[in-house]
Enzyme design. Sequence first.
Site, short mmCIF file in Angstrom:
data_model
loop_
_atom_site.label_atom_id
_atom_site.label_comp_id
_atom_site.label_asym_id
_atom_site.label_seq_id
_atom_site.Cartn_x
_atom_site.Cartn_y
_atom_site.Cartn_z
N LYS A 68 0.84 -1.21 0.00
CA LYS A 68 0.00 0.00 0.00
C LYS A 68 0.88 1.26 0.00
O LYS A 68 0.61 2.21 -0.73
CB LYS A 68 -0.94 -0.02 1.22
N ASP B 161 -11.00 2.37 4.12
CA ASP B 161 -11.22 0.92 4.05
C ASP B 161 -12.72 0.59 3.94
O ASP B 161 -13.08 -0.54 3.63
CB ASP B 161 -10.67 0.24 5.31
N GLN C 271 -4.65 -1.72 9.84
CA GLN C 271 -4.48 -3.03 9.21
C GLN C 271 -5.00 -4.14 10.14
O GLN C 271 -4.69 -4.17 11.33
CB GLN C 271 -3.00 -3.26 8.87
N1 GUN Z 1 -6.56 -7.27 6.32
C1 GUN Z 1 -6.85 -8.01 5.23
N2 GUN Z 1 -7.40 -7.23 4.27
C2 GUN Z 1 -7.46 -5.99 4.76
C3 GUN Z 1 -7.92 -4.74 4.25
O1 GUN Z 1 -8.42 -4.63 3.11
N3 GUN Z 1 -7.79 -3.67 5.07
C4 GUN Z 1 -7.26 -3.77 6.31
N4 GUN Z 1 -7.19 -2.67 7.04
N5 GUN Z 1 -6.84 -4.90 6.83
C5 GUN Z 1 -6.93 -6.00 6.04
#
Ligand code: GUN
Length: 290
Positions: free
Chosen positions: A52, A119, A96
């Site tokens: 990211k 998100d 996350q």
């Molecule tokens: N863990 C697995 N996929 C995601 C996601 O799309 N966003 C976040 N914040 N954590 C994750």
Amino acid sequence: MVLLEGKIVAAAVKQDLAQKVAARLQEGGRAPHLAAILVGNNPASEAYVGHKVKACSEVGFESTLVRLPETTTETELLAEVVALNENPLIDGFIVQLPLPDHIDSSKILLAVAPEKDVDGFHPINIGRLALGLPAFVPATPLGILYMLEHYQIPTAGKHVVVIGRSNIVGTPMSLLLSRNAPTGNATVTLCHSRTVNIAQWSRQADIVVVAIGKPHFLTADMVKTGAVVIDVGINQIADASKKSGFRLVGDVDFEAVSPKCSYITPVPGGVGVMTVVALLANTWAAAVSN
Ligand code: GUN
């Protein structure tokens, strides 16, 4: 059979975003700024957050990674969330997942300001999505929509079977594809761990989205000829021929299923790549609206 190549779609979305950022800077604006909070050292989370951050720099976004130790308390994490909520230079941020067991994830996600929730995990954004109102949409389902649009795969009137009802993928995917909107208007069946005979449903599907985290779950006898198959799984399986000792496979038995499909996503190189660019697109939207 046509491969739905995440890399190609992602490159197009990134190019579009990079141009918009450049134009914004030209007009004297500032670059969008995404922050991510990473608690602990989960190797998969480290890798995802790394992707990211890298993607941000590729399109000219600013990014900030807030690293916190595994021992961080819920109160300390809440304080970090509040600080990002209140920081006018941060357009959007993510926490996350998964978080350590001693932290209540839903409490943390509830504390994220909905207008910075890129998100799309806050109940307000999920509620807005369910009502068909403008909302931040979770990145994986949004990335899948971009992919369907790019390859001009129609969804209206189609039968979509989503396998897996997670808050992050299956549930928002089923809401998106069933709503009255472009790349929606499908008839959606949501299958899950209590569904009796998933194959009986998936065999009727024009489009199958599999997101249950079980390697090679979807086998050739579970899809009809000509189906579109979207594989959201990223599973590590042992492979002695690899230096790492493992390889990544999806939730679909690709070798056996792909010859029956009209379109299918590979793993890696399919949905995973799209998740990251969908997050960038949400961050852009946050930056221009806040
Ligand atoms: N863990 C697995 N996929 C995601 C996601 O799309 N966003 C976040 N914040 N954590 C994750």
